[in-house]
Design a protein around this motif. Structure first.
Motif: not given
Ligand SMILES: Nc1nc2c(ncn2[C@@H]2O[C@H](COP(=O)(O)OP(=O)(O)OP(=O)(O)O)[C@@H](O)[C@H]2O)c(=O)[nH]1
Ligand SMILES: [Zn+2]
Length: 359
Positions: A218-223, A229-233, A265-267
């Motif tokens: 799970a990556c709330f920010t990317g998905d 900032k990341c490639d998750c979405g 914690n990720k934030m």
């Protein structure tokens, strides 16, 4: 079974208590201790805890390294809480947010005598509660305290159970997706009160053949937000698209946000990245390992779905190894290279350099 909670239920209660700032009691072979999570500590509760005896702030060896404190117990350091220390002192040691502003917190004196078993368990509980991995620990002479104050008490030896909590498939239903109309969403719930996880099944794959599979964390920010900032979405959408075009596949959506440290914690890690630290350094400064995910969950879900062999869509060779060590055969690694942006270029480079990801 009677009405009383069993150990799994007590642990869930202990995690909830710590998140709310309620102390819990840990018991061990050499006594008991009251434990307060550093993140949710209030001035009143700190004062009450200090009145019980000599308080130590348990932090991980990683955090101790950043603070230049001696970790005599290897993965754990027991920092003495000075008599005049207040909640802000505890926050300053536990949370790296102010490290650059106030680099000198010490001298921090750490304990080396006795055992760190209760401290180690206290940190594990904080991690499981997705809090900062730091806790105030005060040894208890009075063993009736938990009962008298109505605190949850758990044996330290039970805090990190050997086995994975069983995951039960609750329900599944058709959810036609843009990428694949023939899709079903399965919901899995663990017995231990922790997060649910999902399986998105595309088509109807043969259980006897290797299935195209993505283990997505799970990556709330990317998905959801489309963070650059990341490639998750793009990885999530790319995996579904490939499964759609091949007509079958299984995407496991594991609720292990932030590589298992939780979104808050990720934030905190992102905020350290704003200060110039990379993704791995940020985790370490917070007191976490690079990757706190539990890949046994992915393996358990695959088994529940009837799959033993996969073609795994990933750029992370460690993920292949970790899944194989959980008994799933990875017959092929399918690269998933999508979504590089000018914002995540450095992130992807760091993962390649420090975590062995393939570019
Ligand atoms: N702690 C932390 N987690 C992050 C960060 N950026 C992304 N994540 C999380 O990392 C997870 C994705 O892991 P990645 O390391 O990107 O990739 P991977 O799953 O190991 O490998 P791939 O299969 O190739 O995607 C998601 O849970 C994200 O929320 C970060 O800077 N810090
Ligand atoms: Zn992401």
């Amino acid at each position: 079974m009677g009405l009383a909670p069993d150990i799994t239920e007590l642990l869930a209660r202990a995690r909830g208590d710590l998140r709310m700032g309620v102390p819990v009691v840990l018991t061990g072979t050499e006594g008991a201790a009251v434990v307060l999570a550093a993140e949710t500590l209030t001035a009143d509760r700190l004062a009450a805890a200090k009145a019980l005896g000599a308080a130590a702030l348990a932090i991980t060896g990683r955090r101790a390294e950043t603070l230049k404190a001696r970790a005599y117990d290897g993965d754990v350091a027991r920092v003495r809480v000075p008599a005049d220390a207040d909640a802000a002192w505890v926050a300053g040691v536990a949370d790296p947010a102010g490290d650059l502003r106030t680099p000198m917190k010490g001298p921090l004196v750490t304990d080396r005598d006795g055992t760190a078993d209760l401290h180690r368990a206290a940190i594990a509980l904080c991690k499981a509660a997705r809090l900062l991995p730091a806790a105030v620990v005060v040894p208890l002479a009075d063993t009736d305290l938990a009962l008298r104050e109505g605190l949850t008490a758990v044996p330290a030896a039970d805090v990190s159970p050997e086995g994975l909590s069983p995951l039960h498939r609750l329900v599944a239903a058709r959810v036609p997706l843009e990428a694949a109309e023939r899709s079903r969403l399965h919901i899995f719930r663990p017995d231990d009160g922790a997060e649910e996880h999902y399986a998105i099944e595309i088509g109807d794959a043969d259980r006897n053949k290797p299935v195209l599979c993505r283990l997505h964390s799970a990556c709330f920010t990317g998905d959801l937000l489309g963070s650059l900032k990341c490639d998750c979405g793009p990885q999530l959408q790319g995996a579904l698209a490939q499964m759609g075009s091949e007509g079958e596949g299984i995407l496991l959506y594991l609720n292990q946000e932030g590589r298992g440290i939780g979104l808050a914690n990720k934030m905190r890690a992102y905020s350290l990245q704003d200060q110039g630290f990379d993704t791995v350094e940020a985790n370490h400064r917070l007191g976490f390992e690079d990757d706190e995910r539990d890949f046994r969950i992915g393996a358990a879900l695959l088994r529940e779905m009837g799959f033993a062999k996969v073609r795994l869509m990933t750029n992370n060779p460690a993920k292949v190894e970790r899944l194989e060590s959980c008994g799933i055969e990875v017959v092929e690694r399918v690269p998933l290279k999508v979504g590089e942006t000018r914002f995540n270029h450095h992130y992807l480079q760091t993962k390649a350099r420090k975590s062995g990801h393939l570019l």
